[in-house]
Design an enzyme around this catalytic site. Structure first.
Site, mmCIF file in Angstrom:
data_model
loop_
_atom_site.group_PDB
_atom_site.id
_atom_site.type_symbol
_atom_site.label_atom_id
_atom_site.label_comp_id
_atom_site.label_asym_id
_atom_site.label_seq_id
_atom_site.Cartn_x
_atom_site.Cartn_y
_atom_site.Cartn_z
ATOM 1 N N HIS A 40 39.295 42.120 18.863
ATOM 2 C CA HIS A 40 41.095 42.694 19.724
ATOM 3 C C HIS A 40 41.466 41.509 20.462
ATOM 4 O O HIS A 40 42.553 41.975 20.577
ATOM 5 C CB HIS A 40 41.049 43.971 19.875
ATOM 6 C CG HIS A 40 40.379 44.171 21.671
ATOM 7 N ND1 HIS A 40 38.785 43.710 21.926
ATOM 8 C CD2 HIS A 40 41.174 43.294 22.057
ATOM 9 C CE1 HIS A 40 38.944 43.544 23.469
ATOM 10 N NE2 HIS A 40 39.358 43.665 23.742
ATOM 11 N N ASP B 282 34.206 45.752 15.776
ATOM 12 C CA ASP B 282 35.530 45.550 16.866
ATOM 13 C C ASP B 282 34.980 43.773 17.847
ATOM 14 O O ASP B 282 34.178 43.412 18.113
ATOM 15 C CB ASP B 282 35.393 45.520 18.323
ATOM 16 C CG ASP B 282 36.307 44.759 19.443
ATOM 17 O OD1 ASP B 282 37.322 44.011 18.816
ATOM 18 O OD2 ASP B 282 36.696 45.113 20.882
ATOM 19 N N SER C 16 36.676 41.392 28.045
ATOM 20 C CA SER C 16 36.583 41.489 26.751
ATOM 21 C C SER C 16 36.763 40.814 25.461
ATOM 22 O O SER C 16 36.786 39.570 26.432
ATOM 23 C CB SER C 16 37.542 42.050 25.889
ATOM 24 O OG SER C 16 38.905 43.313 26.218
#
Length: 346
Positions: free
Chosen positions: A85, A134, A234
């Site tokens: 992502h 992901d 992330s």
């Protein structure tokens, strides 16, 4: 025999089984940080330089301050594991750079290496709405050199019992405040925090994430909240110490969460173990004719013969604090000496 046992333990520590490392002879070791001190990620503390030598900062000039966009983990000298992502816009990949070996992103020392991204491989079934699959791989424009501040992460194969690992940590340069609306300050210095792996069924229960999690997810944090990964973390690592030796496994990639540090909303991670074969397949397929074959970098639970990887640099940048070849030579010498002594007594 009492003398041989410690040597065998040192040899084992220089090459863990159950996973793969990407050259530099070893993975999962922290030469600078043998003793982990006090445990910003949300609720964490600043990490000492070299505490997590495989973590990287993925930076883009469109982002304010240091340009930090996402984290990642170095798994071979030329490949970084991150979250899909982070790379939803193709121009983000083209404009981004990868900073390896850093601690304070405002002060990059001589130990830091910076690379461009040659290519990004996002999982073919990644869905940015459900956050399924992901995971992404980044190929750097050229290999990095292992040092005390740059090491490789160990990716576990399916034989490792990740659920039994109890000493786990997260790290990153993401936002440090608990988020209800807008995020607060982004970290300039790498932050770290200890977390617990939580039962996935519990995290997926009605009062927690209510069934939206997938079998390839890991859930980590605290039921009461307070310590968590946040925006900007992330792609970074969820790491657990091996249950029998002082090295770490990269068990998860930071994926998402509802808020930061909220009760019953712990961080959600992509299980690296679940995607072990996918990682191998992608890197094998992308191998260059002049590069080592990917099998050179593999180490699985059936590995019995000691490290065969050759350090990419001379001994000054040898990634193992106990050089494996020297230990093997010393071990063999001691063994021959003992056999000679036993033979003379007979």
């Amino acid at each position: 025999m009492a003398l041989l046992l410690p040597l065998a333990v040192l040899l084992a520590a220089c090459r863990p089984g159950h996973g793969f490392s990407g050259g530099c002879d070893t993975c999962g070791l922290r030469p600078v940080a043998y003793h982990y001190g006090g445990m910003r990620v949300v609720g964490g503390t600043e990490a000492l330089h070299g505490s997590w030598p495989w973590i990287v900062s993925i930076q883009n000039p469109r982002f304010a301050g240091t340009g930090h966009m996402c984290g990642g983990s170095l798994i071979t000298p030329q490949w970084v594991l991150s979250a899909a992502h982070c790379f939803g816009r193709p121009n983000y990949i083209l404009q981004s750079r990868v900073v390896i070996g850093a601690n304070d992103l405002t002060q990059l020392g001589q130990e830091v290496e910076v690379r461009s991204i040659r290519r990004a491989i996002l999982h073919e079934y990644f869905n940015n709405k459900t956050m399924i699959n992901d995971i992404a791989l980044l190929e750097l424009d050229r290999p990095v050199h292992c040092s005390y501040y740059i090491q490789l992460a160990c990716v576990p194969d399916p034989s490792l019992r990740v659920s039994e690992l109890t000493d786990c940590y997260v790290s990153g340069w993401g936002h440090m405040g608990m988020r209800s609306a807008a995020p607060t300050q982004t970290a300039e210095v790498l932050q770290e925090a200890k977390v617990h792996l939580l039962d996935l069924n519990l995290c997926n229960s009605s009062h927690w994430y209510d069934g939206v999690l997938h079998s390839h997810n890991l859930c980590a944090g605290y039921p009461q909240g307070g310590i968590d990964t946040c925006q900007g973390d992330s792609g970074g690592p969820l790491m657990c110490r091996d249950s029998s030796a002082d090295y770490f496994w990269l068990v998860g990639v930071t994926s998402w969460g509802r808020g930061c540090g909220r009760a019953f909303r712990p961080g959600i991670y992509t299980s690296t173990q679940h995607f072990y074969n996918w990682i191998l397949l992608q890197v094998r397929a992308a191998a260059h004719p002049t590069s080592r074959t990917w099998s050179h970098y593999m180490s699985t639970s059936s590995y019995h013969h000691g490290p065969n990887a050759v350090p990419t640099q001379p001994s000054v940048s040898d990634s193992c604090p106990f050089p494996a070849q020297k230990l093997r030579e010393f071990f063999t010498g001691v063994q021959n000496l003992l056999q000679s002594l036993w033979g003379s007594k007979a």
